[in-house]
Design an enzyme around this catalytic site. Structure first.
Site, PDB file in Angstrom:
ATOM      1  CG  HIS A   1      21.390  31.644   7.091  1.00 32.73           C
ATOM      2  ND1 HIS A   1      21.562  32.792   6.363  1.00 32.73           N
ATOM      3  CD2 HIS A   1      21.036  30.683   6.202  1.00 32.73           C
ATOM      4  CE1 HIS A   1      21.325  32.539   5.093  1.00 32.73           C
ATOM      5  NE2 HIS A   1      21.004  31.261   4.961  1.00 32.73           N
ATOM      6  CD  GLU A   2      20.029  26.891   7.133  1.00 29.93           C
ATOM      7  OE1 GLU A   2      18.900  26.604   6.682  1.00 29.93           O
ATOM      8  OE2 GLU A   2      20.989  27.212   6.409  1.00 29.93           O
TER       9      GLU A   2
ATOM     10  CG  HIS B   1      16.259  29.934   5.010  1.00 25.93           C
ATOM     11  ND1 HIS B   1      15.931  30.876   4.062  1.00 25.93           N
ATOM     12  CD2 HIS B   1      17.613  29.778   4.939  1.00 25.93           C
ATOM     13  CE1 HIS B   1      17.031  31.282   3.444  1.00 25.93           C
ATOM     14  NE2 HIS B   1      18.052  30.636   3.966  1.00 25.93           N
TER      15      HIS B   1
END
Length: 417
Positions: free
Chosen positions: A19-20, A23
Protein backbone atom coordinates in the site's frame (compact mmCIF):
# COMPACT_ATOMS: atom_id res chain seq x y z
CA UNK A 1 1.64 -19.36 19.29
CA UNK A 2 4.92 -17.49 18.64
CA UNK A 3 5.14 -18.83 15.07
CA UNK A 4 1.52 -17.79 14.47
CA UNK A 5 2.18 -14.23 15.65
CA UNK A 6 5.42 -13.93 13.64
CA UNK A 7 3.71 -15.16 10.46
CA UNK A 8 0.87 -12.71 11.10
CA UNK A 9 3.25 -9.77 11.52
CA UNK A 10 5.10 -10.76 8.34
CA UNK A 11 1.85 -11.09 6.38
CA UNK A 12 0.34 -7.82 7.54
CA UNK A 13 3.66 -6.09 6.93
CA UNK A 14 3.62 -7.25 3.30
CA UNK A 15 0.13 -5.83 2.68
CA UNK A 16 0.99 -2.48 4.29
CA UNK A 17 4.30 -2.31 2.42
CA UNK A 18 2.47 -2.78 -0.90
CA UNK A 19 0.00 0.00 0.00
CA UNK A 20 2.67 2.50 1.01
CA UNK A 21 4.82 1.52 -1.97
CA UNK A 22 1.97 2.64 -4.21
CA UNK A 23 1.93 6.10 -2.59
CA UNK A 24 5.74 6.25 -2.70
CA UNK A 25 6.11 5.44 -6.42
CA UNK A 26 3.24 7.72 -7.44
CA UNK A 27 4.66 10.60 -5.38
CA UNK A 28 8.11 10.18 -6.91
CA UNK A 29 6.62 10.04 -10.41
CA UNK A 30 4.59 13.20 -9.71
CA UNK A 31 7.58 15.22 -8.51
CA UNK A 32 6.55 15.14 -4.85
CA UNK A 33 9.41 14.77 -2.38
CA UNK A 34 9.05 11.80 -0.01
CA UNK A 35 10.65 12.72 3.30
CA UNK A 36 10.24 9.33 4.98
CA UNK A 37 9.13 5.83 4.05
CA UNK A 38 8.57 3.55 7.05
CA UNK A 39 7.46 -0.01 7.65
CA UNK A 40 5.89 0.10 11.11
CA UNK A 41 4.95 2.94 13.44
CA UNK A 42 6.46 4.46 16.55
CA UNK A 43 10.11 4.52 17.52
CA UNK A 44 12.51 4.24 14.57
CA UNK A 45 14.72 1.16 14.94
CA UNK A 46 16.71 1.38 11.71
CA UNK A 47 16.95 4.24 9.22
CA UNK A 48 18.91 4.98 6.06
CA UNK A 49 18.70 8.20 4.04
CA UNK A 50 19.02 7.82 0.27
CA UNK A 51 18.22 10.29 -2.48
CA UNK A 52 16.36 12.61 -0.13
CA UNK A 53 14.16 9.94 1.50
CA UNK A 54 14.66 8.55 5.00
CA UNK A 55 13.89 4.80 4.81
CA UNK A 56 12.86 3.41 8.19
CA UNK A 57 11.89 0.27 10.07
CA UNK A 58 9.91 1.23 13.16
CA UNK A 59 8.98 -0.52 16.40
CA UNK A 60 5.26 -1.30 15.95
CA UNK A 61 4.90 -3.69 12.98
CA UNK A 62 1.15 -3.27 12.38
CA UNK A 63 1.31 -0.49 9.81
CA UNK A 64 3.56 1.97 8.07
CA UNK A 65 3.58 5.33 6.36
CA UNK A 66 4.88 7.35 3.44
CA UNK A 67 5.51 10.93 4.59
CA UNK A 68 5.40 13.41 1.73
CA UNK A 69 6.73 16.93 1.89
CA UNK A 70 4.04 19.51 2.65
CA UNK A 71 1.36 17.15 4.02
CA UNK A 72 1.00 19.38 7.07
CA UNK A 73 0.56 22.57 4.98
CA UNK A 74 -3.17 21.95 4.49
CA UNK A 75 -3.78 21.82 8.25
CA UNK A 76 -1.51 24.85 8.73
CA UNK A 77 -3.54 26.85 6.19
CA UNK A 78 -6.77 25.94 7.98
CA UNK A 79 -5.38 26.88 11.39
CA UNK A 80 -4.15 30.24 10.08
CA UNK A 81 -7.33 30.78 8.01
CA UNK A 82 -5.16 31.43 4.96
CA UNK A 83 -6.67 32.03 1.51
CA UNK A 84 -4.59 29.28 -0.02
CA UNK A 85 -2.13 26.54 0.88
CA UNK A 86 1.53 27.68 0.83
CA UNK A 87 3.32 26.62 -2.35
CA UNK A 88 6.67 25.01 -1.56
CA UNK A 89 8.87 23.46 -4.22
CA UNK A 90 8.47 19.66 -4.24
CA UNK A 91 5.59 19.67 -1.76
CA UNK A 92 2.35 17.73 -2.06
CA UNK A 93 0.37 20.89 -2.86
CA UNK A 94 2.84 22.23 -5.43
CA UNK A 95 1.84 19.70 -8.09
CA UNK A 96 -1.34 19.78 -10.22
CA UNK A 97 -4.39 18.45 -8.42
CA UNK A 98 -4.73 15.46 -10.78
CA UNK A 99 -1.24 14.28 -9.85
CA UNK A 100 -2.10 14.62 -6.17
CA UNK A 101 -5.28 12.60 -6.73
CA UNK A 102 -3.35 9.81 -8.46
CA UNK A 103 -0.86 9.78 -5.58
CA UNK A 104 -3.68 9.33 -3.06
CA UNK A 105 -5.30 6.60 -5.17
CA UNK A 106 -2.06 4.70 -5.81
CA UNK A 107 -2.04 3.03 -2.37
CA UNK A 108 -5.45 1.35 -2.71
CA UNK A 109 -4.74 0.59 -6.38
CA UNK A 110 -1.51 -1.22 -5.52
CA UNK A 111 -3.38 -3.28 -2.91
CA UNK A 112 -5.93 -4.32 -5.51
CA UNK A 113 -3.20 -5.03 -8.08
CA UNK A 114 -1.31 -7.09 -5.50
CA UNK A 115 -4.43 -9.20 -4.90
CA UNK A 116 -4.95 -9.77 -8.63
CA UNK A 117 -1.34 -10.82 -9.20
CA UNK A 118 -1.18 -13.08 -6.14
CA UNK A 119 -4.44 -14.81 -7.03
CA UNK A 120 -3.30 -15.16 -10.64
CA UNK A 121 -0.08 -16.87 -9.54
CA UNK A 122 -2.04 -19.21 -7.25
CA UNK A 123 -4.40 -20.17 -10.08
CA UNK A 124 -1.41 -20.60 -12.42
CA UNK A 125 0.46 -23.07 -10.17
CA UNK A 126 -2.73 -24.77 -8.95
CA UNK A 127 -3.65 -25.42 -5.35
CA UNK A 128 -5.35 -27.79 -2.96
CA UNK A 129 -8.03 -26.95 -0.43
CA UNK A 130 -8.62 -29.14 2.60
CA UNK A 131 -12.29 -29.33 3.41
CA UNK A 132 -15.06 -31.88 3.99
CA UNK A 133 -17.76 -33.56 1.95
CA UNK A 134 -20.94 -31.71 0.96
CA UNK A 135 -23.01 -33.86 3.34
CA UNK A 136 -24.47 -31.92 6.27
CA UNK A 137 -25.87 -32.29 9.79
CA UNK A 138 -28.49 -30.02 11.35
CA UNK A 139 -27.27 -28.16 14.44
CA UNK A 140 -30.77 -28.43 15.89
CA UNK A 141 -30.36 -32.23 16.08
CA UNK A 142 -27.62 -31.74 18.67
CA UNK A 143 -28.92 -29.28 21.29
CA UNK A 144 -26.35 -30.53 23.82
CA UNK A 145 -23.62 -29.07 21.61
CA UNK A 146 -25.27 -26.18 19.77
CA UNK A 147 -28.23 -25.16 21.94
CA UNK A 148 -31.97 -25.48 21.39
CA UNK A 149 -33.18 -23.25 18.59
CA UNK A 150 -34.59 -23.45 15.09
CA UNK A 151 -32.45 -22.49 12.12
CA UNK A 152 -33.23 -21.64 8.47
CA UNK A 153 -32.19 -25.18 7.51
CA UNK A 154 -34.99 -26.60 9.67
CA UNK A 155 -37.53 -24.20 8.17
CA UNK A 156 -36.41 -25.09 4.65
CA UNK A 157 -36.89 -28.83 5.25
CA UNK A 158 -33.24 -29.93 5.27
CA UNK A 159 -32.39 -33.11 7.14
CA UNK A 160 -29.22 -34.48 8.71
CA UNK A 161 -27.50 -36.66 6.13
CA UNK A 162 -28.62 -34.59 3.13
CA UNK A 163 -25.94 -33.96 0.54
CA UNK A 164 -26.19 -30.40 -0.83
CA UNK A 165 -25.38 -30.57 -4.55
CA UNK A 166 -26.46 -27.14 -5.79
CA UNK A 167 -26.95 -23.63 -4.34
CA UNK A 168 -28.52 -20.84 -6.36
CA UNK A 169 -27.76 -22.64 -9.61
CA UNK A 170 -24.08 -23.24 -8.72
CA UNK A 171 -22.76 -26.80 -8.40
CA UNK A 172 -21.58 -27.76 -4.91
CA UNK A 173 -18.88 -30.41 -4.54
CA UNK A 174 -17.60 -29.88 -0.98
CA UNK A 175 -18.40 -28.19 2.31
CA UNK A 176 -16.25 -25.15 1.53
CA UNK A 177 -18.53 -24.44 -1.46
CA UNK A 178 -21.51 -24.48 0.92
CA UNK A 179 -19.83 -22.10 3.39
CA UNK A 180 -18.86 -19.61 0.68
CA UNK A 181 -22.28 -19.54 -0.99
CA UNK A 182 -24.24 -19.27 2.27
CA UNK A 183 -21.92 -16.67 3.85
CA UNK A 184 -22.60 -14.15 1.08
CA UNK A 185 -26.37 -14.70 0.94
CA UNK A 186 -27.61 -13.47 4.34
CA UNK A 187 -31.33 -12.65 4.28
CA UNK A 188 -31.66 -13.65 0.62
CA UNK A 189 -33.97 -16.49 -0.40
CA UNK A 190 -31.94 -18.93 -2.48
CA UNK A 191 -32.85 -22.25 -4.15
CA UNK A 192 -30.86 -25.34 -3.22
CA UNK A 193 -30.86 -28.95 -4.34
CA UNK A 194 -30.06 -31.88 -2.08
CA UNK A 195 -29.41 -35.55 -2.65
CA UNK A 196 -31.43 -37.47 -0.08
CA UNK A 197 -30.83 -41.17 -0.37
CA UNK A 198 -30.35 -40.97 -4.13
CA UNK A 199 -33.37 -38.73 -4.70
CA UNK A 200 -32.79 -35.09 -5.74
CA UNK A 201 -35.03 -32.63 -3.87
CA UNK A 202 -35.40 -28.89 -4.52
CA UNK A 203 -35.72 -26.59 -1.48
CA UNK A 204 -35.69 -22.86 -0.70
CA UNK A 205 -33.62 -21.46 2.19
CA UNK A 206 -33.06 -17.95 3.55
CA UNK A 207 -29.76 -17.71 5.47
CA UNK A 208 -29.95 -15.63 8.62
CA UNK A 209 -27.36 -12.99 9.46
CA UNK A 210 -24.78 -14.11 12.00
CA UNK A 211 -24.39 -11.01 14.24
CA UNK A 212 -20.87 -12.05 15.26
CA UNK A 213 -19.43 -12.28 11.74
CA UNK A 214 -21.81 -10.45 9.41
CA UNK A 215 -22.03 -13.60 7.27
CA UNK A 216 -25.03 -15.74 6.44
CA UNK A 217 -25.72 -19.06 8.15
CA UNK A 218 -28.41 -21.73 7.90
CA UNK A 219 -27.62 -23.92 10.91
CA UNK A 220 -25.70 -26.85 9.46
CA UNK A 221 -22.28 -28.37 9.98
CA UNK A 222 -20.25 -30.83 7.95
CA UNK A 223 -20.87 -34.56 8.21
CA UNK A 224 -17.30 -35.67 8.93
CA UNK A 225 -16.52 -39.38 8.84
CA UNK A 226 -14.87 -40.42 12.16
CA UNK A 227 -11.57 -41.35 10.51
CA UNK A 228 -8.56 -39.93 12.32
CA UNK A 229 -6.50 -37.48 10.30
CA UNK A 230 -3.85 -36.23 12.75
CA UNK A 231 -2.57 -37.36 16.15
CA UNK A 232 -0.43 -35.03 18.26
CA UNK A 233 2.59 -36.63 19.82
CA UNK A 234 2.47 -36.82 23.60
CA UNK A 235 -1.27 -36.09 23.86
CA UNK A 236 -4.03 -38.42 25.12
CA UNK A 237 -4.86 -39.85 21.67
CA UNK A 238 -1.24 -40.78 20.97
CA UNK A 239 -0.77 -42.27 24.45
CA UNK A 240 -3.89 -44.41 23.89
CA UNK A 241 -2.35 -45.74 20.69
CA UNK A 242 -4.66 -44.08 18.15
CA UNK A 243 -3.18 -43.69 14.66
CA UNK A 244 -3.84 -41.75 11.49
CA UNK A 245 -6.39 -43.63 9.38
CA UNK A 246 -8.15 -45.33 12.32
CA UNK A 247 -11.92 -45.42 11.81
CA UNK A 248 -13.79 -45.05 15.12
CA UNK A 249 -16.83 -47.36 15.32
CA UNK A 250 -17.96 -47.07 18.96
CA UNK A 251 -17.17 -45.02 22.05
CA UNK A 252 -18.35 -46.23 25.45
CA UNK A 253 -20.67 -48.73 23.69
CA UNK A 254 -22.35 -45.96 21.65
CA UNK A 255 -22.23 -46.08 17.84
CA UNK A 256 -20.25 -43.30 16.15
CA UNK A 257 -21.32 -42.43 12.59
CA UNK A 258 -19.64 -39.04 12.32
CA UNK A 259 -17.49 -36.60 14.27
CA UNK A 260 -20.48 -34.95 15.99
CA UNK A 261 -21.43 -38.30 17.55
CA UNK A 262 -17.91 -38.46 18.98
CA UNK A 263 -18.00 -34.89 20.30
CA UNK A 264 -21.47 -35.42 21.79
CA UNK A 265 -20.08 -38.26 23.89
CA UNK A 266 -17.03 -36.21 24.80
CA UNK A 267 -19.28 -33.30 25.79
CA UNK A 268 -20.53 -35.37 28.75
CA UNK A 269 -16.96 -35.20 30.13
CA UNK A 270 -16.43 -38.94 30.69
CA UNK A 271 -13.36 -39.93 32.70
CA UNK A 272 -12.35 -42.45 30.03
CA UNK A 273 -13.26 -43.36 26.46
CA UNK A 274 -13.51 -47.04 25.55
CA UNK A 275 -13.00 -46.92 21.80
CA UNK A 276 -13.69 -49.68 19.27
CA UNK A 277 -12.04 -48.91 15.95
CA UNK A 278 -11.13 -50.39 12.61
CA UNK A 279 -7.51 -50.33 11.43
CA UNK A 280 -6.52 -51.82 8.07
CA UNK A 281 -9.55 -54.10 8.06
CA UNK A 282 -9.07 -55.33 11.61
CA UNK A 283 -10.93 -54.28 14.76
CA UNK A 284 -9.06 -52.95 17.78
CA UNK A 285 -10.05 -51.66 21.19
CA UNK A 286 -8.22 -48.89 23.03
CA UNK A 287 -8.84 -46.86 26.17
CA UNK A 288 -8.29 -43.09 26.11
CA UNK A 289 -8.08 -40.83 29.17
CA UNK A 290 -9.23 -37.32 28.10
CA UNK A 291 -7.86 -34.18 29.72
CA UNK A 292 -10.05 -31.09 30.21
CA UNK A 293 -8.98 -27.45 30.30
CA UNK A 294 -10.28 -24.72 32.63
CA UNK A 295 -13.30 -24.14 30.36
CA UNK A 296 -14.21 -27.82 30.56
CA UNK A 297 -13.21 -28.51 26.96
CA UNK A 298 -11.49 -31.79 26.19
CA UNK A 299 -7.95 -31.71 24.85
CA UNK A 300 -7.15 -35.13 23.42
CA UNK A 301 -4.76 -34.17 20.61
CA UNK A 302 -6.43 -35.54 17.49
CA UNK A 303 -8.51 -34.38 14.55
CA UNK A 304 -10.63 -36.08 11.92
CA UNK A 305 -9.68 -36.50 8.30
CA UNK A 306 -10.96 -34.12 5.65
CA UNK A 307 -10.78 -34.34 1.89
CA UNK A 308 -8.35 -32.70 -0.51
CA UNK A 309 -10.00 -30.64 -3.24
CA UNK A 310 -7.43 -30.08 -6.01
CA UNK A 311 -7.68 -27.13 -8.39
CA UNK A 312 -5.30 -27.78 -11.32
CA UNK A 313 -3.15 -24.95 -12.64
CA UNK A 314 -4.46 -22.74 -15.44
CA UNK A 315 -2.63 -21.13 -18.35
CA UNK A 316 -1.12 -17.65 -17.79
CA UNK A 317 -3.97 -15.79 -19.52
CA UNK A 318 -6.77 -17.73 -17.83
CA UNK A 319 -5.00 -17.49 -14.47
CA UNK A 320 -4.75 -13.70 -14.76
CA UNK A 321 -8.42 -13.42 -15.73
CA UNK A 322 -9.46 -15.72 -12.87
CA UNK A 323 -7.32 -13.75 -10.41
CA UNK A 324 -8.91 -10.47 -11.56
CA UNK A 325 -12.41 -11.97 -11.35
CA UNK A 326 -11.80 -13.24 -7.83
CA UNK A 327 -10.40 -9.87 -6.71
CA UNK A 328 -13.44 -8.07 -8.13
CA UNK A 329 -15.78 -10.60 -6.45
CA UNK A 330 -14.02 -10.02 -3.14
CA UNK A 331 -14.29 -6.24 -3.57
CA UNK A 332 -18.04 -6.57 -4.26
CA UNK A 333 -18.51 -8.79 -1.21
CA UNK A 334 -16.63 -6.25 0.92
CA UNK A 335 -19.07 -3.54 -0.19
CA UNK A 336 -21.95 -5.89 0.59
CA UNK A 337 -20.49 -6.59 4.02
CA UNK A 338 -20.58 -2.90 4.95
CA UNK A 339 -24.37 -3.03 4.81
CA UNK A 340 -24.27 -5.78 7.43
CA UNK A 341 -22.77 -3.32 9.92
CA UNK A 342 -26.14 -1.52 9.90
CA UNK A 343 -28.12 -4.74 10.36
CA UNK A 344 -27.49 -5.60 13.98
CA UNK A 345 -23.98 -7.00 13.56
CA UNK A 346 -21.70 -6.95 16.59
CA UNK A 347 -19.11 -4.55 15.16
CA UNK A 348 -16.49 -5.37 17.80
CA UNK A 349 -16.52 -9.03 16.77
CA UNK A 350 -17.10 -8.60 13.04
CA UNK A 351 -14.49 -5.87 12.54
CA UNK A 352 -11.22 -6.66 14.29
CA UNK A 353 -8.30 -4.37 14.88
CA UNK A 354 -4.72 -4.87 13.65
CA UNK A 355 -3.79 -7.24 16.49
CA UNK A 356 -6.68 -9.61 15.74
CA UNK A 357 -6.06 -9.41 11.98
CA UNK A 358 -2.38 -10.17 12.57
CA UNK A 359 -3.30 -13.26 14.58
CA UNK A 360 -5.79 -14.41 11.91
CA UNK A 361 -3.15 -14.11 9.19
CA UNK A 362 -0.67 -16.10 11.25
CA UNK A 363 -3.23 -18.71 12.27
CA UNK A 364 -4.27 -19.42 8.69
CA UNK A 365 -0.64 -19.54 7.56
CA UNK A 366 0.47 -21.88 10.36
CA UNK A 367 -2.46 -24.24 9.70
CA UNK A 368 -1.49 -24.32 6.04
CA UNK A 369 2.19 -24.99 6.79
CA UNK A 370 1.08 -27.98 8.90
CA UNK A 371 -0.03 -29.55 5.59
CA UNK A 372 3.27 -28.71 3.83
CA UNK A 373 5.39 -25.78 2.67
CA UNK A 374 3.53 -25.16 -0.61
CA UNK A 375 0.12 -25.41 1.07
CA UNK A 376 1.26 -23.00 3.79
CA UNK A 377 2.50 -20.41 1.31
CA UNK A 378 -0.67 -20.64 -0.76
CA UNK A 379 -2.86 -20.35 2.36
CA UNK A 380 -0.91 -17.32 3.56
CA UNK A 381 -0.91 -15.43 0.27
CA UNK A 382 -4.50 -16.35 -0.54
CA UNK A 383 -5.60 -14.76 2.73
CA UNK A 384 -3.29 -11.78 2.21
CA UNK A 385 -4.88 -11.14 -1.18
CA UNK A 386 -8.31 -11.00 0.45
CA UNK A 387 -6.98 -8.72 3.20
CA UNK A 388 -5.36 -6.53 0.55
CA UNK A 389 -8.70 -6.08 -1.25
CA UNK A 390 -10.35 -5.19 2.06
CA UNK A 391 -7.60 -2.63 2.74
CA UNK A 392 -8.11 -1.20 -0.75
CA UNK A 393 -11.83 -0.76 -0.14
CA UNK A 394 -11.42 0.61 3.38
CA UNK A 395 -8.98 3.29 2.25
CA UNK A 396 -11.31 4.42 -0.53
CA UNK A 397 -14.08 5.31 1.92
CA UNK A 398 -14.75 9.10 1.86
CA UNK A 399 -13.46 9.67 5.39
CA UNK A 400 -11.11 12.67 5.90
CA UNK A 401 -8.23 10.71 7.42
CA UNK A 402 -8.26 8.07 4.66
CA UNK A 403 -7.19 8.14 1.02
CA UNK A 404 -10.82 8.26 -0.07
CA UNK A 405 -11.44 11.46 1.86
CA UNK A 406 -8.37 13.10 0.34
CA UNK A 407 -9.41 11.99 -3.14
CA UNK A 408 -12.86 13.48 -2.57
CA UNK A 409 -11.33 16.82 -1.52
CA UNK A 410 -9.15 16.79 -4.63
CA UNK A 411 -12.14 16.10 -6.86
CA UNK A 412 -13.99 19.02 -5.27
CA UNK A 413 -10.93 21.20 -5.91
CA UNK A 414 -10.84 20.13 -9.58
CA UNK A 415 -14.52 20.99 -9.96
CA UNK A 416 -14.54 24.29 -8.02
CA UNK A 417 -10.96 25.41 -8.55
Amino acid sequence: MIVTILLGILGLGIVVFVHELGHFLAAKASGIEVEAFSIGWGKVLVSKKWRGTDYRISLLPFGGYCKMKGEELFKKALDEKADKIPDEQGSLFSVPVWKRTLTYAAGPFFNFLFAVLVLAVIWFVGFSLYTFENRVLLLSDYPNLFGSQEYPADQAGLRSGDRIIEIDGEEVTNYLDIQQQIAQSARESIPIKVDRGGRVIGLEVTPELNPETGAGRIGVTAWIEPTIGTVEEGKSAAIAGLQRGDRILEVNDLSVEHSIDFYSILNERPSKLRIRLQREGEEHRVELIPLYNEEGQAEIGMSFQGIEHRNPGLGPGKALVRGAEQAVETFALTIKGIAALFSGVDVQKAVSGPVRITYMVGEIASQGFAEGMSTGLISLFRFLSLLSVALCFGNLLPIPALDGGLILLSVVEMVKG
